[in-house]
Enzyme design. Structure first.
Site, PDB file in Angstrom:
ATOM      1  N   ASP A 147     -15.045  10.882   0.099  1.00  0.00           N
ATOM      2  CA  ASP A 147     -13.990  11.705   0.698  1.00  0.00           C
ATOM      3  C   ASP A 147     -14.518  13.108   1.012  1.00  0.00           C
ATOM      4  OD1 ASP A 147     -11.492  12.226   1.674  1.00  0.00           O
ATOM      5  OD2 ASP A 147     -10.440  12.106  -0.233  1.00  0.00           O
ATOM      6  N   CYS A 202      -9.548  14.491   5.162  1.00  0.00           N
ATOM      7  CA  CYS A 202      -9.409  13.242   5.912  1.00  0.00           C
ATOM      8  C   CYS A 202      -9.455  13.578   7.393  1.00  0.00           C
ATOM      9  CB  CYS A 202      -8.087  12.563   5.570  1.00  0.00           C
ATOM     10  SG  CYS A 202      -7.709  11.152   6.620  1.00  0.00           S
ATOM     11  N   HIS A 208      -4.951  15.742  -3.372  1.00  0.00           N
ATOM     12  CA  HIS A 208      -5.607  16.821  -2.632  1.00  0.00           C
ATOM     13  C   HIS A 208      -4.947  18.140  -3.023  1.00  0.00           C
ATOM     14  CE1 HIS A 208      -8.268  14.801   0.430  1.00  0.00           C
ATOM     15  NE2 HIS A 208      -7.688  13.777  -0.188  1.00  0.00           N
ATOM     16  N   HIS A 241      -4.793   9.772  -6.548  1.00  0.00           N
ATOM     17  CA  HIS A 241      -5.762  10.503  -5.719  1.00  0.00           C
ATOM     18  C   HIS A 241      -5.043  11.708  -5.113  1.00  0.00           C
ATOM     19  CE1 HIS A 241      -9.119  10.733  -2.677  1.00  0.00           C
ATOM     20  NE2 HIS A 241      -8.158  11.256  -1.936  1.00  0.00           N
TER      21      HIS A 241
END
Lengths: 314, 314
Positions: A22, A248, A217, A215
């Site tokens: 990522d 992303c 951010h 997950h």
């Protein structure tokens, strides 16, 4: 013990380093294979065991992941090292199953809008790929776990609000299709801790603590608070990236995974032993920092270090 | 309604902007009085009401606070504006009580070691000053609330571990001495959310939700997670500073209050309406950023903005 419990021991918090995947999706330059290997080795020496190392895509589309097979081999050479890599189509899964990869990650968008815009396929087709990968894996007798990551699970940059019940429906469909693990991803950093608590508690009821990954951010500064809420609600597997690198390419404004070093510190202050040496981990930042001088690296622990005069390992 | 409930309405979360005080303690250059006034006015227009604006100390020691009286007047000129300022000795308290200040903040160190090193006085003497200030205030019939802020309440840069029971003993002594409010400060950013939950729950039992303030630093990246834990445990008054500016000249490594903008976003995602306009608040950063080009400003909301496609005001 089940294969999942061997991969992610259920008596502790397991932290997955996703910076090598990522963290490299959006960057303009990326480390050489040798630099990536050193990055891995330094984090492994600090105690990190789980690494997401790339994506099985044509090198023409994502040249930063052209060395994904070499990275899987590099993880396998480390004691206790565990590798994961993305497969976004059947071709990628075929390639992945020719390696020693420990986990194949498929991605399912939480919203139809994002699924079409991001992958040009429906959510049902994405779940169909999970089923195909699990079947291919079984037919080959390959050891890899299948991880279905639900992106935009806390809000979508295209469709806006995402209902928890919809994420749970998709999670259940992924498990039914053969996924060993389901991830819930705050891809664009929309979540707050209350929302995380709710969805994690639901996921816990659906699959138990060993079966799902959170997950996060840190796009809007909520990353560590959301991780704390996830841990409080029963999550035992979390993603992060060294220095908070990552984003992303299909999610506007989606900068930065939750900072791995700060995530380790959070876990330790909450009484979850991670087995990771914080000072050694923070020192490993020098590898990606030198390899990518144009990128931003974040985090409090790297700046201030763990408290020197306090027994912060509770 | 009690004077405390008028100052800090108990039906909502009250956020105190301490950037104009704590945020300016360590800086090499500071804004002019006109720039500070604009900073205040911009945040007030965004909906901020509580401002800690300086310290009553000789201008030779802290020249950045030489205009503290002008700043108190500037806050008084704003509709609903509420000012607080530090008084670290009797002389400072005398000067403060000659102004229209709404709150006088006294500081008590959680540890004897830090009290002696920082203020060259014992903790008992510091609590004695709280008593003196409350008495002087009563004798003058001045409206100001007395706030006793306990620094190093979650760990001390000199003495290390700080026991919650010790902080509670000091808090009780401050209340007994006449403090209307007690603050618990993670001066050097040692706290994790579990520790914050515990001490806040204790403080809630001691003084109720209207009577205490949580002051956090983001030194090790735990600021927002700690604020979230504090809110969950009943705290309704929190400090922050625009852009996370701030530190303590006597606390090595103590950089950065919790980021005000991110704190507002956290509250809103948790269902606490702050009455603060996030976009206008983030835009106000330009004033201190331009006035102090050498300083670091932090925060996710300023970088990414609130989610555009999501109803984040729950």
């Amino acid at each position: 013990m089940s294969r999942i419990d061997i991969a992610y021991p259920p008596d502790k918090v397991n932290l997955r380093e996703v910076g090598l995947r990522d963290g490299l999706q959006l960057v303009r330059t990326w480390p050489s294979t040798a630099e990536k290997r050193e990055w891995l080795e330094r984090e492994h020496a600090a105690g990190v065991r789980h690494f997401e190392v790339g994506s099985f895509l044509p090198a023409s589309r994502m040249p930063q992941f052209a060395d994904v097979v070499a990275m899987i081999d590099a993880v396998a050479a480390l004691g206790g090292g565990y590798s994961a890599a993305l497969a976004l189509n059947e071709r990628g899964a075929t390639d992945a199953l020719e390696t020693h990869v420990d986990e194949i990650v498929c991605v399912v968008s939480a919203t139809e809008e994002h699924s079409q815009a991001n992958m040009r396929r429906s959510r049902d087709e994405a779940i169909g790929l999970v089923r195909t990968v699990a079947r291919m894996r079984d037919e080959l007798g390959h050891k890899a776990l299948v991880n279905a990551g639900i992106s935009m699970a806390f809000g979508c940059s295209i469709a806006g609000k995402v209902e928890a019940v919809e994420v749970l429906r998709l999670a259940e469909a992924c498990v039914e299709a053969g996924a060993d693990l389901v991830g819930i991803a705050d891809t664009v950093g929309f979540a707050g801790p209350r929302q995380v608590s709710g969805l994690v508690a639901d996921m816990y009821r659906l699959v138990g603590d060993g079966g799902f990954i959170v997950h996060l951010h840190d796009t809007r500064g909520m990353g560590i608070a959301n991780a704390s809420a996830a841990l409080d609600s029963g999550c035992r597997i979390l993603d992060g990236s060294l220095g908070g690198l990552g984003g992303c390419p299909f999610a506007p404004g989606a900068t930065g995974n939750v900072v791995f070093e700060d995530l380790v510190y959070l876990c330790e202050t909450k009484g979850f032993a991670t087995g990771i040496d914080l000072a050694a981990l923070a020192a490993a930042r020098s590898i990606p920092e030198q390899a990518m001088p144009g990128e931003s690296f974040y985090g409090g622990i790297a700046r201030a270090g763990p408290p020197a005069t306090l027994d912060w390992r509770t």
